[in-house]
Write a protein that holds these residues in place. Structure first.
Motif, PDB file in Angstrom:
ATOM      1  N   MET A   1       0.854  -1.192   0.000  1.00 40.44           N
ATOM      2  CA  MET A   1       0.000   0.000   0.000  1.00 40.44           C
ATOM      3  C   MET A   1       0.889   1.241   0.000  1.00 40.44           C
ATOM      4  O   MET A   1       1.820   1.343   0.778  1.00 40.44           O
ATOM      5  N   THR A   2       0.635   2.183  -0.840  1.00 42.03           N
ATOM      6  CA  THR A   2       1.453   3.385  -0.954  1.00 42.03           C
ATOM      7  C   THR A   2       0.867   4.504  -0.099  1.00 42.03           C
ATOM      8  O   THR A   2      -0.269   4.432   0.378  1.00 42.03           O
ATOM      9  N   ASP A   3       1.639   5.566   0.067  1.00 42.91           N
ATOM     10  CA  ASP A   3       1.168   6.712   0.835  1.00 42.91           C
ATOM     11  C   ASP A   3       0.043   7.449   0.122  1.00 42.91           C
ATOM     12  O   ASP A   3      -0.606   8.296   0.701  1.00 42.91           O
ATOM     13  N   GLN A   4      -0.155   7.153  -1.180  1.00 46.05           N
ATOM     14  CA  GLN A   4      -1.229   7.786  -1.929  1.00 46.05           C
ATOM     15  C   GLN A   4      -2.527   6.977  -1.853  1.00 46.05           C
ATOM     16  O   GLN A   4      -3.549   7.355  -2.409  1.00 46.05           O
ATOM     17  N   ALA A   5      -2.470   5.813  -1.199  1.00 41.76           N
ATOM     18  CA  ALA A   5      -3.661   4.974  -1.109  1.00 41.76           C
ATOM     19  C   ALA A   5      -4.736   5.686  -0.307  1.00 41.76           C
ATOM     20  O   ALA A   5      -4.450   6.487   0.582  1.00 41.76           O
ATOM     21  N   GLN A   6      -5.981   5.384  -0.644  1.00 42.11           N
ATOM     22  CA  GLN A   6      -7.108   5.979   0.047  1.00 42.11           C
ATOM     23  C   GLN A   6      -7.776   4.917   0.909  1.00 42.11           C
ATOM     24  O   GLN A   6      -8.090   3.824   0.441  1.00 42.11           O
ATOM     25  N   THR A   7      -7.986   5.253   2.177  1.00 40.71           N
ATOM     26  CA  THR A   7      -8.629   4.317   3.078  1.00 40.71           C
ATOM     27  C   THR A   7     -10.130   4.328   2.836  1.00 40.71           C
ATOM     28  O   THR A   7     -10.687   5.292   2.282  1.00 40.71           O
ATOM     29  N   LYS A   8     -10.791   3.271   3.268  1.00 42.13           N
ATOM     30  CA  LYS A   8     -12.246   3.157   3.085  1.00 42.13           C
ATOM     31  C   LYS A   8     -12.990   4.249   3.839  1.00 42.13           C
ATOM     32  O   LYS A   8     -14.023   4.740   3.377  1.00 42.13           O
ATOM     33  N   GLU A   9     -12.465   4.641   4.997  1.00 44.61           N
ATOM     34  CA  GLU A   9     -13.075   5.716   5.770  1.00 44.61           C
ATOM     35  C   GLU A   9     -12.112   6.902   5.770  1.00 44.61           C
ATOM     36  O   GLU A   9     -10.940   6.757   6.116  1.00 44.61           O
ATOM     37  N   PRO A  10     -12.559   8.087   5.393  1.00 41.38           N
ATOM     38  CA  PRO A  10     -11.658   9.222   5.162  1.00 41.38           C
ATOM     39  C   PRO A  10     -10.884   9.673   6.403  1.00 41.38           C
ATOM     40  O   PRO A  10      -9.792  10.214   6.269  1.00 41.38           O
ATOM     41  N   GLN A  11     -11.425   9.448   7.594  1.00 44.60           N
ATOM     42  CA  GLN A  11     -10.715   9.924   8.788  1.00 44.60           C
ATOM     43  C   GLN A  11      -9.382   9.206   8.979  1.00 44.60           C
ATOM     44  O   GLN A  11      -8.485   9.722   9.665  1.00 44.60           O
ATOM     45  N   TYR A  12      -9.223   8.058   8.340  1.00 37.51           N
ATOM     46  CA  TYR A  12      -7.976   7.312   8.506  1.00 37.51           C
ATOM     47  C   TYR A  12      -6.892   7.753   7.528  1.00 37.51           C
ATOM     48  O   TYR A  12      -5.766   7.243   7.578  1.00 37.51           O
ATOM     49  N   GLU A  13      -7.193   8.721   6.692  1.00 36.69           N
ATOM     50  CA  GLU A  13      -6.132   9.297   5.862  1.00 36.69           C
ATOM     51  C   GLU A  13      -5.068   9.970   6.725  1.00 36.69           C
ATOM     52  O   GLU A  13      -3.914  10.125   6.322  1.00 36.69           O
TER      53      GLU A  13
END
Length: 226
Positions: A1-13
């Motif tokens: 997983m890269t640092d540009q990956a998007q988590t399923k829930e935005p607060q975990y960015e």
């Protein structure tokens, strides 16, 4: 997983922003050993630091004696102004310096307290799992030097395994323990240096004021230095 990956829930960015800012933190050499050999012991150790952090909250200049790898020191650092952490073993201080985060600055000093006090002035001093390693013949020399930098209105915390706990301690835990005490003896010693001494018991990660003979760990909090 890269640092540009998007988590399923935005607060975990936030997790990736912290990774970019701080990197991935590493255990110290002592914490690494316990985490890999006995993870629960890591929790117990960190709980001792949490107790100190609650007692010292708001203090400006704090001295830790016997910081080892200083992995738990950050818990105290979170609630105080500035930490100076010391150990007599250069390898521990070297390890702590290699992992030092610029966002969590602290002073790391090699110093043997039997040789003299730490230069400077502090409004709080603590030493966890240190006094039991000091031979009884020189414990007062150690304490006199440890408190030599403590301001008159400062506070101090010393923590050690209870004498009663040693019947159940592992060989590794007991290694180097030459000066464990009962709570009454621990308090009597601390009262040589403070007008007010408050004692606490600890079992696993739980701090309490229960029956001291059943405690595995002891805290002495001293105030109003003599």
């Amino acid at each position: 997983m890269t640092d540009q990956a998007q988590t399923k829930e935005p607060q975990y960015e936030l997790l990736y922003r912290v990774k970019q800012e701080h990197g991935i933190s590493r255990f110290g050499i002592m914490a690494n050993e316990s985490w890999n050999k006995d993870p629960r012991r890591t929790l117990f150790t960190l709980a001792r630091y949490k107790f100190v952090s609650k007692m010292f909250e708001g203090r400006k200049r704090v001295l830790e004696i016997g910081c080892a790898d200083a992995f738990g020191t950050r818990l105290v650092q979170q609630t105080v102004g500035h930490i100076t952490a010391t150990d007599f073993d250069p390898l521990f201080i070297q390890d702590a310096k290699e992992r030092l985060d610029k966002h969590w600055p602290m002073d790391l000093i090699i110093h043997d307290l039997l040789s003299g006090p730490i230069p400077g002035s502090f409004d709080a001093v603590y030493a966890l799992d240190v006094l039991e390693h000091i031979e009884p013949a020189v414990e007062r020399q150690f304490l006199t030097n440890a408190l030599g930098s403590l301001e008159p209105n400062g506070v101090a915390i010393f923590g050690m395994p209870s004498l009663e706990s040693q019947d159940y301690a592992s060989p590794q835990s007991k290694a180097g323990h030459v000066n464990c005490k009962t709570m009454p003896d621990f308090k009597k010693l601390m009262e040589e240096y403070f007008h007010s001494v408050f004692m606490f018991s600890m079992n696993d990660e739980v701090v309490h004021t229960g029956y001291h003979k059943m405690a595995h760990y002891l805290f002495a909090l001293g105030a109003h230095k003599k």
